[in-house]
Scaffold this active site. Sequence first.
Site, PDB file in Angstrom:
ATOM      1  N   HIS B 264     -14.036  81.261  31.376  1.00 46.54           N
ATOM      2  CA  HIS B 264     -14.953  80.160  31.042  1.00 46.54           C
ATOM      3  C   HIS B 264     -15.775  80.493  29.788  1.00 46.54           C
ATOM      4  CE1 HIS B 264     -17.790  76.819  32.108  1.00 46.54           C
ATOM      5  NE2 HIS B 264     -18.646  77.608  31.478  1.00 46.54           N
ATOM      6  N   GLU B 265     -16.452  81.617  29.821  1.00 46.90           N
ATOM      7  CA  GLU B 265     -17.293  81.993  28.671  1.00 46.90           C
ATOM      8  C   GLU B 265     -16.409  82.256  27.445  1.00 46.90           C
ATOM      9  OE1 GLU B 265     -20.328  81.399  29.174  1.00 46.90           O
ATOM     10  OE2 GLU B 265     -20.353  81.459  31.371  1.00 46.90           O
ATOM     11  N   HIS B 268     -16.095  79.065  25.593  1.00 49.28           N
ATOM     12  CA  HIS B 268     -17.263  78.825  24.725  1.00 49.28           C
ATOM     13  C   HIS B 268     -17.156  79.680  23.460  1.00 49.28           C
ATOM     14  CE1 HIS B 268     -19.726  76.320  27.310  1.00 49.28           C
ATOM     15  NE2 HIS B 268     -19.721  77.191  28.313  1.00 49.28           N
ATOM     16  N   GLU B 294     -19.026  72.508  26.709  1.00 50.81           N
ATOM     17  CA  GLU B 294     -18.551  72.669  28.078  1.00 50.81           C
ATOM     18  C   GLU B 294     -17.087  72.226  28.192  1.00 50.81           C
ATOM     19  OE1 GLU B 294     -20.712  74.311  29.710  1.00 50.81           O
ATOM     20  OE2 GLU B 294     -19.733  74.389  31.662  1.00 50.81           O
TER      21      GLU B 294
END
Lengths: 499, 499
Positions: B264-265, B268, B294
Site C-alpha cells: 500500500h505505502e 503512494h 489513495e
Amino acid sequence: MDIQTLTKQLKDLQRRLHVFGHAMGVLEYDAETAAPRQSEAGRGETVGLLSQLRYEELTSEGTRELLESALAQREALDPQTAREAEELHRDFKKTVCIPKEEVVAYTVLVNRASSVWHQAKENNDFASFRPCLEELVETSARFAGYQDSGRHPYDVMLDDFEPGLDRGYLDDYFGRLRKELVPLIHAVSSATQPDTGWLRGSYPAAGQEKLAKRVMAMMRVDESRCALGRSEHPFTTNFNNRDVRITTHYYEDNLLSSLYSVVHEGGHALYELGVADELQYGCLGGGVSMGVHESQSRLCENMLGRSLPFMEALLPVLEESFPGRFRNVTPQQLYRAVNMSIPSLIRTEADELTYSMHIMVRYELEKAMFDGSLKVAELPYAWSELYGKYLGVRPEKDSEGVLQDVHWSGGSFGYFPSYSIGSAYAAQFYDAMAKDVKIDEALREGDFTPINAWLDDRIHRHGGMLKPKELMLAATGKPFDASHYTEYLKKKYVALYQL
Amino acid sequence: MDIQTLTKQLKDLQRRLHVFGHAMGVLEYDAETAAPRQSEAGRGETVGLLSQLRYEELTSEGTRELLESALAQREALDPQTAREAEELHRDFKKTVCIPKEEVVAYTVLVNRASSVWHQAKENNDFASFRPCLEELVETSARFAGYQDSGRHPYDVMLDDFEPGLDRGYLDDYFGRLRKELVPLIHAVSSATQPDTGWLRGSYPAAGQEKLAKRVMAMMRVDESRCALGRSEHPFTTNFNNRDVRITTHYYEDNLLSSLYSVVHEGGHALYELGVADELQYGCLGGGVSMGVHESQSRLCENMLGRSLPFMEALLPVLEESFPGRFRNVTPQQLYRAVNMSIPSLIRTEADELTYSMHIMVRYELEKAMFDGSLKVAELPYAWSELYGKYLGVRPEKDSEGVLQDVHWSGGSFGYFPSYSIGSAYAAQFYDAMAKDVKIDEALREGDFTPINAWLDDRIHRHGGMLKPKELMLAATGKPFDASHYTEYLKKKYVALYQL
C-alpha cells in the site's frame, strides 16, 4: 531597555537560534540514520536556507544592538543571562565578520566536499579529493583571518573547538605524551598478546541491539530521553536534555565494536541528559566544549567500561544476550580481551593506549598545513611518515590513511586535538571522583548511579556556564594536568602486559 | 515586473515554502520512527516556530503583491508557473483569511488534542476527548467560514482534501455503494470462509523486513530514493522525488499486516517518485490530491497486490524469506487467504470489500456534525448504530469505535471520503490501463515495470499540474464513474465466495 525586556529578548533570540539548530540537527540525524541515498540534494537545499536564516538572525542589526546593550549592562543581568550574552556575542563576532556570500559559498563547498570525499575514500583516490581539500584549507584560513587577524589561523580554529587551546599548549601537551607513551607503546607491541580466540564468531545484530540496550540501562542512560539508532559510524547528537540520540553499527563478526561504541556514545549522552533544565533552549544548554564532551565519552568507554570490576557486571549480560557463548569466560579474560593494544591504522578502531598517537599525527599535519610548511599534495606521504614514526605502521592505501576521517571534508580543522585532550581530562576527573565515589563497587554492580551523580554535580549540570578551564578547576580543585592521563595509561598497561 | 523576474520570484517563494515544509516533515517523520518519548515538548517548540515562519512567508504583503501581479499576467506565464501561481493563490487565500492568533491557538489545540486523544484511546475514555473534539469541530467550522462564507463549511473541508468534492457528489456516490455493496457484504458474511490455518505462526521481524524489501524490489520502488522505516502505524511521507519514506510495523504473529502495508505505502511512494523533475520543490511537486494518492496505494495493494497472478510471483519470495513455510501452499490458497472478507470494527484492518462502509460511517457522522444535526456527545451512539446498519457489527468499547482513528484529533475533517473515492478512482484507472498493458503478465513475473510506465505517463509525472477531474479524464478518457469500482468488487467477490 530595561533589564527585564533585555533578558526576555536575549532568551527569545536564543530560542530562535535553537530552533534552526534543532531543525538542521534532525535533518542531519535523519540523513545518517534513515534517509535514502539520493536525498542529498533536497536536504542540501533545505539546510542551506535554514543556515542562511540562522545567519541572518544572528547577524542582524537588531541582534547587534541587543548584544551591545546586554554587554553594556552586563553587571545588572543575572549570572546565566550574562554568560549567555557573552557567548552569543562571541558567536555573533565570529559570524558577522564573514561576508554572507562567502558563508553561502562555503556551505556549498562543504556539501560538495562531503560527497567527493565519500567517493574518494571508496575509490582510494586522494587526488580526486585534493582540490576540495585545498579549497577547504584556504577558506578556513581566510575565515580565521576575518575572525582574528592578530592570531595564527590554526590557533583561532583550535580555540573554536576547545576554548583556551593553542599551539603552544598543544606542543607542550603532545611533547609529554610522546615522551611518556611512545616507549610504552613499543614495549607493548613486542609483548605477548592474550589469546582471544574464544571471542571470535558471529553475533547477530538483534542480539547486539538487545545487549546495547542492557548496557545503556546499566549506565542509566534514560531510554525515554535518549534513543538508540543505527548508522554507518557511531555518533551522538542532542537537541535538548529530553531528546538525545546515540547511534551504533552492528558488525556481526565483531561484538566489541558496537558494544564499546554504545558505552562511548552513552557517555556523551549522559553529559547532555544531565545539563540543567534552566539552561535548555539557550546557547549554554549543551556540553561546554568538544574536549570536555570527549572526556565524558572516553571516561565511560575506557576508564569505566574497560575496567576489571565492570567485567563482572558485563559478563552475565553478555551471556544473557548470547546464551552459551560466555559461560566459561572469566572477568580477567574479558578484561584482557577488551584492553588489547596493537598499533593500527584506523583511529576509530584504535585502543586506548595508542589512540592519542593517531591524534598527534593529525595535529602535526594540521599545524603544518596552516603555517604553510606542508602542502595538501604532500599529505599522504607525511601521513605515512608520522604513522611510521609514532606507531610503527604505515598505510598501504590512502583510504586507510589520510582519507579515513570525515572531519577535514567538513572543514573541521583543529577538532582532532580535543579528542586527545578529552582523554586526558577524563583521567583527571576520574582521580578526583575516586576520592568521593566508590567507583569499583558501582561498576561491579553494573549501576552507574553514584558515578553519574558525581559527574552531574561537578560537570554535566553546568552545561556551558563554566568554561573548560574553570570547570576543570571547580570539578577537581586543580588546573588541568596531563600527568593523570599518562600515569593512568602507564599503570594500566604495565600491569596488563606484565612489563 | 517583467515576466522573468515574476517567474523567478514565484519559484523562490515556492522554494522557501518547500524548505519549511521539508524541515517540519522530517521532524514529524523522526518523531514517528526514531525520537525518544520525551522529545515531544522540544519538537513542539521547533515545529511551532517553523509553521509561524511559513505562515508569515505565505501571507506577507510581498507575497500578496507577487500573487496578484502573477494572476494579472497569468496569460504571459508559462503553463506550469501559471498553474503554480493559481495554487499558491488558493493556499494564500485559505491561510490569510484566518487571523494569526487563531492559527497559533489552533496549532496549540491540535498539539494538545493529539496527546489527549492518545490517552483517551488507551483508556477507552471518550468523555475525556469530547471537549477537545468539540473545540476542534467548532474551530474547523469557523475557519471554513473565514475561507468561504458562502458555502457549507463541510463542503469547504471536502474540497480541501479532494478538489471538486462536495456533499451532493458524495451523497450520490455513497448511495450507489450502499445499494450495490451492502447486499454483497451480507451474502459474503454468511458464505463459507477458506481455511487459513496454514498461515498461522510466528514470523520474525528480520524475515519480514527482508520480505518487505523483496516486495519493494518487485514493485520497482527504487531503494536509493525511497527508504523503508518502522513506526507504530504505517505511513508514507515525501520531500521530493528523490526522498520518499514509507514505514511499516512488523507483527510477528501477523505476516499479512506488514506485507500489505508495504504494498500500500509502496503505491503512494511510486506516485511521489514518479512526479516530474521540473515540478520539484514547487507547490505542484507532489501528488495532486488525497483521493488520487489513495488511488495509487489501493491500486497496488488490492487490485495488483491481491490478484491471483501476483500470488505466483509472491509465493517463491515468501518461501525464500521463511524457508519451509510456504512449500505446500498453492497460489489459489494464498489468493483466498489474502482476500478474506469479514465485517470488522477497525478501518485500517478492513478488507477490500467492506472498506468503503467504514468510510461511509465517518462521512455521515462528519456531515451531521457540521450541519448541526449531531452533537459530539452523541457520536459514540451514532457510530455504533451505523456500524450495525452497514456492517452488522458494533464496537463494545469506544477505543474500537469512535476513538480508533487519529484524523479528528488532528482536525482533519473531510479527509476520510478521499480514502473511498481513491479506491473507486483506482478501479477506473485499472480498467483503462488493462487496455494498454499486459497487467497479469507483469504481475506473474513480479515486475511492475510496464505497470509503472503506464501510471507514470498517465498520472504520476503530472504531479499537481492536472486537477483530479482533469487527470481522470486525461488518463482514462472518461469522467469519474464509480461503477468501475462496484463492478470490480462484485465480480471479484462473487467468484471468490462462489455466490
